[in-house]
Design a protein around this motif. Structure first.
Motif, PDB file in Angstrom:
ATOM      1  N   GLN A  77       0.823  -1.221   0.000  1.00 56.12           N
ATOM      2  CA  GLN A  77       0.000   0.000   0.000  1.00 56.12           C
ATOM      3  C   GLN A  77       0.850   1.261   0.000  1.00 56.12           C
ATOM      4  OE1 GLN A  77       0.377  -2.123   2.507  1.00 56.12           O
ATOM      5  NE2 GLN A  77      -0.211  -1.266   4.498  1.00 56.12           N
ATOM      6  N   HIS A  78       2.131   1.133   0.340  1.00 58.58           N
ATOM      7  CA  HIS A  78       3.001   2.305   0.415  1.00 58.58           C
ATOM      8  C   HIS A  78       4.034   2.352  -0.714  1.00 58.58           C
ATOM      9  CE1 HIS A  78       1.225   2.997   4.277  1.00 58.58           C
ATOM     10  NE2 HIS A  78       1.734   1.888   4.797  1.00 58.58           N
ATOM     11  N   GLY A  79       4.033   1.347  -1.588  1.00 61.45           N
ATOM     12  CA  GLY A  79       5.060   1.306  -2.635  1.00 61.45           C
ATOM     13  C   GLY A  79       4.507   0.766  -3.923  1.00 61.45           C
ATOM     14  N   PRO A  80       5.366   0.242  -4.796  1.00 60.60           N
ATOM     15  CA  PRO A  80       4.922  -0.325  -6.069  1.00 60.60           C
ATOM     16  C   PRO A  80       3.894  -1.439  -5.858  1.00 60.60           C
ATOM     17  CG  PRO A  80       7.293  -0.044  -6.062  1.00 60.60           C
ATOM     18  CD  PRO A  80       6.836   0.215  -4.668  1.00 60.60           C
ATOM     19  N   ARG A  81       2.837  -1.406  -6.662  1.00 62.21           N
ATOM     20  CA  ARG A  81       1.747  -2.369  -6.504  1.00 62.21           C
ATOM     21  C   ARG A  81       1.921  -3.615  -7.365  1.00 62.21           C
ATOM     22  NH1 ARG A  81      -3.145  -0.448  -4.320  1.00 62.21           N
ATOM     23  NH2 ARG A  81      -2.639   1.095  -2.710  1.00 62.21           N
ATOM     24  N   VAL A  82       3.010  -3.695  -8.122  1.00 64.42           N
ATOM     25  CA  VAL A  82       3.271  -4.870  -8.962  1.00 64.42           C
ATOM     26  C   VAL A  82       4.646  -5.416  -8.610  1.00 64.42           C
ATOM     27  CG1 VAL A  82       3.598  -5.733 -11.315  1.00 64.42           C
ATOM     28  CG2 VAL A  82       1.844  -3.998 -10.861  1.00 64.42           C
ATOM     29  N   LEU A  83       4.725  -6.736  -8.474  1.00 65.44           N
ATOM     30  CA  LEU A  83       6.013  -7.400  -8.317  1.00 65.44           C
ATOM     31  C   LEU A  83       6.132  -8.432  -9.427  1.00 65.44           C
ATOM     32  CD1 LEU A  83       8.629  -7.840  -6.763  1.00 65.44           C
ATOM     33  CD2 LEU A  83       7.434  -9.496  -5.320  1.00 65.44           C
ATOM     34  N   TRP A  84       7.147  -8.266 -10.266  1.00 65.04           N
ATOM     35  CA  TRP A  84       7.377  -9.180 -11.385  1.00 65.04           C
ATOM     36  C   TRP A  84       8.557 -10.082 -11.045  1.00 65.04           C
ATOM     37  CZ3 TRP A  84      10.586  -7.879 -16.270  1.00 65.04           C
ATOM     38  CH2 TRP A  84      10.504  -8.940 -17.197  1.00 65.04           C
ATOM     39  N   VAL A  85       8.286 -11.375 -10.940  1.00 62.86           N
ATOM     40  CA  VAL A  85       9.324 -12.381 -10.698  1.00 62.86           C
ATOM     41  C   VAL A  85       9.554 -13.120 -12.004  1.00 62.86           C
ATOM     42  CG1 VAL A  85       9.927 -14.480  -9.446  1.00 62.86           C
ATOM     43  CG2 VAL A  85       8.725 -12.622  -8.266  1.00 62.86           C
ATOM     44  N   ASN A  86      10.765 -13.071 -12.512  1.00 62.48           N
ATOM     45  CA  ASN A  86      11.044 -13.684 -13.811  1.00 62.48           C
ATOM     46  C   ASN A  86      12.209 -14.647 -13.708  1.00 62.48           C
ATOM     47  OD1 ASN A  86      13.627 -12.092 -14.554  1.00 62.48           O
ATOM     48  ND2 ASN A  86      12.158 -10.462 -14.096  1.00 62.48           N
ATOM     49  N   GLY A  87      12.223 -15.607 -14.611  1.00 64.04           N
ATOM     50  CA  GLY A  87      13.292 -16.596 -14.628  1.00 64.04           C
ATOM     51  C   GLY A  87      13.102 -17.582 -15.757  1.00 64.04           C
ATOM     52  N   ASP A  88      14.120 -18.377 -16.017  1.00 64.61           N
ATOM     53  CA  ASP A  88      14.076 -19.367 -17.083  1.00 64.61           C
ATOM     54  C   ASP A  88      13.236 -20.568 -16.669  1.00 64.61           C
ATOM     55  OD1 ASP A  88      15.730 -17.802 -18.655  1.00 64.61           O
ATOM     56  OD2 ASP A  88      17.572 -18.764 -17.914  1.00 64.61           O
ATOM     57  N   ALA A  89      13.024 -21.463 -17.627  1.00 60.33           N
ATOM     58  CA  ALA A  89      12.332 -22.716 -17.319  1.00 60.33           C
ATOM     59  C   ALA A  89      13.098 -23.474 -16.241  1.00 60.33           C
ATOM     60  CB  ALA A  89      12.230 -23.562 -18.583  1.00 60.33           C
ATOM     61  N   GLY A  90      12.380 -24.005 -15.280  1.00 60.29           N
ATOM     62  CA  GLY A  90      13.011 -24.768 -14.211  1.00 60.29           C
ATOM     63  C   GLY A  90      13.498 -23.942 -13.051  1.00 60.29           C
ATOM     64  N   SER A  91      13.275 -22.624 -13.094  1.00 60.56           N
ATOM     65  CA  SER A  91      13.758 -21.773 -12.007  1.00 60.56           C
ATOM     66  C   SER A  91      12.805 -21.755 -10.813  1.00 60.56           C
ATOM     67  CB  SER A  91      13.977 -20.340 -12.511  1.00 60.56           C
ATOM     68  OG  SER A  91      12.783 -19.804 -13.069  1.00 60.56           O
ATOM     69  N   GLY A  92      11.644 -22.387 -10.948  1.00 62.80           N
ATOM     70  CA  GLY A  92      10.735 -22.519  -9.807  1.00 62.80           C
ATOM     71  C   GLY A  92       9.707 -21.421  -9.683  1.00 62.80           C
ATOM     72  N   LYS A  93       9.364 -20.767 -10.781  1.00 62.99           N
ATOM     73  CA  LYS A  93       8.408 -19.640 -10.712  1.00 62.99           C
ATOM     74  C   LYS A  93       7.041 -20.084 -10.215  1.00 62.99           C
ATOM     75  CE  LYS A  93       8.940 -18.688 -15.057  1.00 62.99           C
ATOM     76  NZ  LYS A  93       9.962 -19.722 -15.376  1.00 62.99           N
ATOM     77  N   SER A  94       6.519 -21.176 -10.774  1.00 64.28           N
ATOM     78  CA  SER A  94       5.179 -21.624 -10.383  1.00 64.28           C
ATOM     79  C   SER A  94       5.162 -22.128  -8.948  1.00 64.28           C
ATOM     80  CB  SER A  94       4.674 -22.712 -11.342  1.00 64.28           C
ATOM     81  OG  SER A  94       4.415 -22.164 -12.623  1.00 64.28           O
ATOM     82  N   ALA A  95       6.245 -22.760  -8.508  1.00 58.88           N
ATOM     83  CA  ALA A  95       6.322 -23.201  -7.115  1.00 58.88           C
ATOM     84  C   ALA A  95       6.313 -21.997  -6.178  1.00 58.88           C
ATOM     85  CB  ALA A  95       7.585 -24.032  -6.900  1.00 58.88           C
ATOM     86  N   ILE A  96       7.003 -20.927  -6.572  1.00 59.96           N
ATOM     87  CA  ILE A  96       6.996 -19.705  -5.768  1.00 59.96           C
ATOM     88  C   ILE A  96       5.597 -19.097  -5.742  1.00 59.96           C
ATOM     89  CG2 ILE A  96       7.847 -17.319  -5.696  1.00 59.96           C
ATOM     90  CD1 ILE A  96      10.528 -18.391  -6.730  1.00 59.96           C
ATOM     91  N   SER A  97       4.940 -19.023  -6.912  1.00 56.22           N
ATOM     92  CA  SER A  97       3.580 -18.471  -6.973  1.00 56.22           C
ATOM     93  C   SER A  97       2.627 -19.273  -6.099  1.00 56.22           C
ATOM     94  CB  SER A  97       3.073 -18.476  -8.419  1.00 56.22           C
ATOM     95  OG  SER A  97       3.796 -17.589  -9.225  1.00 56.22           O
TER      96      SER A  97
END
Length: 539
Positions: A77-97
């Motif tokens: 609520q006090h800063g950026p309202r979007v956080l973009w986490v990016n990475g290659d295949a196998g970097s664990g993005k969906s597990a983090i989500s």
């Protein structure tokens, strides 16, 4: 998680919903939500049965990344309202989500989730994103239910409007009628690059920016993706430079995390199999762990696949781990990554590659999950064939056990990277899947299924929906095999098709290098007759 006691049947499409006649005297307050339910991607939620079991991060890994993410959720609520986490295949993005969604669901901050999946019909369709978000927000924020339901009840055409109108009518205006929560509600959009079309991905991000900057809604967005150039350009635009923080998982590659993950999971495997196999207490040896860590390159895809292979219920864990080590140390083409080499080893354990691809090929091109028994019916296989042929590759294909959390016995290839390997002849070699061939197999199976529906008493709802909605999609990607063209000449099937299906078939036939004249004539003749009937019926 559904808050509707009796949602519309899943066979109702958004277009069907527009034909429903709700009179004001019938309005109960939830009628609009019933209509909205027909226009969402049911399998896109973090707790969807289609994703069971979902990927999760090991609690002792990714600690720094999660500290950053949780600090952002607490201060959005006090800063950026979007956080973009990016990475290659196998970097664990969906597990983090998944882990972020589960954590924020427990804390009460989660509003909605949408897990995109490459080439999976509704799960790759960006047009369903905002209706799905609106539906889930009405569950998380009950105050939204009445204004959202009323908006759809008053104008059901919203469900087929463009995304800009849907955002305005389904999200912005309903929020204007309620008291905003004190803490921004979290929206998780995972694997955005799996949404079909670069233009659609850009439009989604543009609308997210409008929601936050123009309309100032009390929302925050957690977004993950790979880093294709068009998404990089969008996030580098001035509006997102101010609106979004970003985390590149490439900056958090950690051999230590991989080692912790491997040791913990091998301990679980040893404990689970101890009563069957005499596994040493110090298994596996430290040098084996070091080898697997070195092969992983700091990513989790390779070790996760190793663990699934070793933990296969049909083998001895110690022997299977030895096989992996031997394969990892054997000379392979320099063009193959360690993960590709592992895929080759897993696939080569199957005694009959042709029989394997007969199931694996169609599975790689399906647009949504189907129960195993129904996939076998579509492919014309005998019951049990799919399990038998995939028995040796459980490391690559999920076959969840029946449970209250998942549809019984539903096959799926969980990793997009596995499919990318399978369709690339320079990586998969003899195991390459020719997508056009297997789209043709699925199209033929759907045609056969439709022709037999009248004689079948118990038709599975998922199969009925699939073959009716997806057969022309498979056809559009299919090789014009002789058997498929012959099936398309079946007059009983032709004359039972709707005008929209006929248009798609004619368009596909005309797109072929050499359109088959006999088949094209049959469909064009029926198209002319349908048009004449429509004109005749107009008063």
């Amino acid at each position: 998680m559904s808050f509707l006691s009796s949602p519309l049947p899943l066979t109702l499409s958004p277009r069907d919903a527009l034909d429903c006649n709700f009179s004001p005297t019938q309005y109960t307050g939830d009628d609009g939500l019933h209509l909205l339910h027909s226009a969402i991607a049911i399998g896109a939620s973090y707790d969807s049965a289609e994703r069971y079991p979902p990927p999760r991060c090991h609690p002792q890994t990714r600690k720094v990344v999660f500290e950053i993410i949780l600090a952002w959720t607490n201060n959005a609520q006090h800063g950026p309202r979007v956080l973009w986490v990016n990475g290659d295949a196998g970097s664990g993005k969906s597990a983090i989500s998944q882990t972020v969604a589960e954590y924020c669901a427990q804390s009460g901050q989660l509003g909605a989730t949408f897990f995109f999946s490459h080439g999976k019909g509704d799960l790759s369709d960006g047009r369903l994103l905002f209706p799905t978000i609106a539906y889930k927000l009405a569950s998380s924020l009950p105050a939204l239910r009445a204004p959202l339901s009323h908006a759809i009840h008053s104008n059901p055409s919203i469900l087929s409007d463009c995304l800009e109108v849907q955002v305005q009518k389904l999200i912005v205006e309903p929020f204007s009628n309620i008291c905003h929560p004190s803490v921004p509600t979290l929206i998780v959009i995972d694997n955005l690059d799996a949404c079909e079309g670069a233009e659609m991905q850009h439009l989604i991000l543009t609308l997210v920016a409008q929601i936050l900057v123009v309309h100032r809604l009390p929302l925050c967005f957690f977004i993950t993706s790979r880093v294709p150039s068009h998404l990089q350009i969008t996030f580098d635009a001035p509006i997102f430079c101010k609106l979004a923080n970003r985390i590149s998982l490439e900056n958090f590659i950690s051999d230590t995390d991989v080692k912790v993950f491997l040791r913990a999971e091998f301990a679980n495997i040893r404990q689970y199999h101890q009563h069957i196999q005499d596994i040493p207490a110090r298994w596996p040896a430290a040098d084996v762990i070091d080898l697997l860590v070195q092969k992983s390159g700091g990513q989790f895809l390779y070790p996760a696949t190793v663990l699934k292979y070793v933990d296969d219920p049909n083998g001895d864990p110690a022997e299977r781990l030895t096989d992996v080590v031997v394969a990892a140390m054997s000379p392979k083409p320099s063009s193959l990554t360690p993960t590709d080499q592992l895929y080759h080893h897993v696939l080569s354990t199957c005694p009959d590659p042709t029989a394997l691809l007969r199931v694996l090929g169609p599975l790689a091109v399906t647009y949504s999950a189907l129960p195993t028994t129904e996939l076998e019916k579509i492919l014309g296989l005998t019951p049990g064939d799919a399990d038998t042929r995939l028995r040796d590759i459980h490391a690559l294909v999920d076959v969840p056990m029946p449970s209250a959390m998942s549809p019984p016995h539903t096959l799926r290839i969980p990793q997009q990277s596995t499919k990318e390997f399978l369709v690339d002849i320079h990586r998969s070699f003899m195991f390459r899947i020719e997508t056009g061939k297997y789209h043709a197999e699925m199209a033929r199976g759907c045609i056969r299924f439709i022709g037999e529906m009248d004689s079948v008493e118990d038709i599975d709802l998922a199969s009925y929906q699939y073959v009716r909605r997806k057969w022309t999609r498979h056809l559009s990607q299919a090789m014009p095999a002789p058997d498929l063209l012959q099936d398309l000449c079946e007059l009983r099937f032709v004359y039972s098709r709707l005008p929209s299906e006929v248009r798609e078939v004619v368009a596909w036939l005309k797109s072929l290098p050499i359109p088959p004249p006999d088949v094209l004539d049959v469909w064009q003749t029926w198209q002319v007759q349908l048009h004449a009937q429509t004109v005749y019926c107009i008063p």
